[in-house]
Design an enzyme around this catalytic site. Structure first.
Site, PDB file in Angstrom:
ATOM      1  N   SER A  92       0.852  -1.181   0.000  1.00 28.60           N
ATOM      2  CA  SER A  92       0.000   0.000   0.000  1.00 28.60           C
ATOM      3  C   SER A  92       0.889   1.233   0.000  1.00 28.60           C
ATOM      4  CB  SER A  92      -0.915   0.007   1.223  1.00 28.60           C
ATOM      5  OG  SER A  92      -1.771   1.130   1.191  1.00 28.60           O
ATOM      6  N   HIS A 106      -2.117   7.351  -4.776  1.00 23.99           N
ATOM      7  CA  HIS A 106      -2.303   6.146  -3.964  1.00 23.99           C
ATOM      8  C   HIS A 106      -2.229   4.936  -4.878  1.00 23.99           C
ATOM      9  CE1 HIS A 106      -5.407   3.045  -2.853  1.00 23.99           C
ATOM     10  NE2 HIS A 106      -4.632   2.979  -1.779  1.00 23.99           N
TER      11      HIS A 106
END
Length: 302
Positions: A92, A106
């Site tokens: 992540s 992201h």
């Protein structure tokens, strides 16, 4: 055959390469690494990059966690997972630039498997990447979505359009009635292509992320900005924080499954601000974000 070791090797290697790329662009970045273990099973490696001249804070966390029972956030929409042990591993990444003209980004890629004696395992891949500009450029949005499509090429004719739509719908703040950014691709519960093809798609998403983001950074890194623009960036970051704490599946899963708090909340911006009932001035660059960019559209046709 499900090969968790190969997934883990790829994720750790990708984490290493992404960190190296960001440090090569911004040599002022300070890298902090934490290797951690989870009491109930598994662990991970969290890397945070801070105090750069281009990137205020970024982080990419690898985790491989396991347990004997799943949290409620996982079983709520998949009751067949109840009573199964699980493994979840993934990367992540979130990057919060200092310059308001560089978007926040992201990226997440992950694999999940739930097992029970005497029954077939339930497994899937998920992930994607999305872009959150503060001051938008059509050129950047078009490039971002071109690379999003490139990541999907070879995996079905409608895959990009399907996962773009899913991204637009997922990264939406219902309470604000606005998207978080200009989207990208998002997918979950992917297993219908078989393990090998699904794993190849994970790798395609991982490999195309930097190709999508870094050219935008290079185009915008030297644009000068004022306190007004910095304040607007911090104001819009509050939307990012709201989404992560209210809606993000990964954040909720991590918090409810007893994950490592610092790694889970690594995605939060280092600074953000809220302002009561603020509205942009009509015709301003700030208003353009709402009028042009925070509206899902076919960016490839722009």
């Amino acid at each position: 055959m499900i090969d968790i070791d190969s997934i883990k090797h790829y994720l750790l290697d990708l984490q290493e390469r992404i960190c190296s790329e960001f440090i090569s662009i911004d040599s002022n970045l300070v890298l902090k690494e934490d290797e951690w273990q989870r009491e109930t099973g598994g662990g991970g490696r969290t890397r945070v990059l801070r105090q750069g001249k281009i990137f205020e804070q970024g982080g990419i966390s690898f985790s491989h966690v396991c347990g004997s029972n799943l949290p409620s956030s996982a079983t709520a929409h998949r009751p067949e997972l109840s009573g199964r042990s699980f493994q979840a591993l993934g990367n992540s990444l979130v990057v919060h630039p200092l310059n308001p003209y560089i978007p926040t980004t992201h990226m997440n890629i992950r694999f999940f498997i739930a097992e029970k004696d005497g029954e077939e395992p339930i497994w899937w891949f998920g992930g994607g990447f999305d872009l959150t500009p503060y001051y938008g450029f059509i050129e950047d949005a078009k490039h971002w979505h071109e690379m999003s499509k490139t990541a999907c090429d070879g995996f079905g004719n409608d895959t990009y359009l399907k996962y773009k739509k899913w991204c637009d719908e997922y990264f939406y703040l219902k309470h604000r009635q606005e998207p978080r950014g200009i989207g990208g691709i998002f997918y979950d519960d992917l297993n219908e292509w078989g393990f090998e093809s699904c794993f190849l798609f994970m790798q395609s998403v991982g490999e195309n992320f930097l190709k999508a983001y870094l050219p935008i950074v290079e185009r915008r890194r030297d644009i000068t900005y004022s306190k007004k623009e910095r304040d607007f960036q911090l104001y819009r970051r509050s939307r990012y924080a709201e989404f992560n704490l209210l809606y993000d599946r990964g954040t909720l899963f991590g918090l409810q499954s007893g994950g490592r708090i610092e790694s889970i909340l690594m995605s939060m911006p280092p600074l953000a601000r809220w302002e009561y009932n603020w509205q942009p001035t009509a015709g301003s660059k700030e208003a353009e974000l709402y009028d042009v960019f925070l509206k899902p559209k076919d960016w490839l046709a722009e």
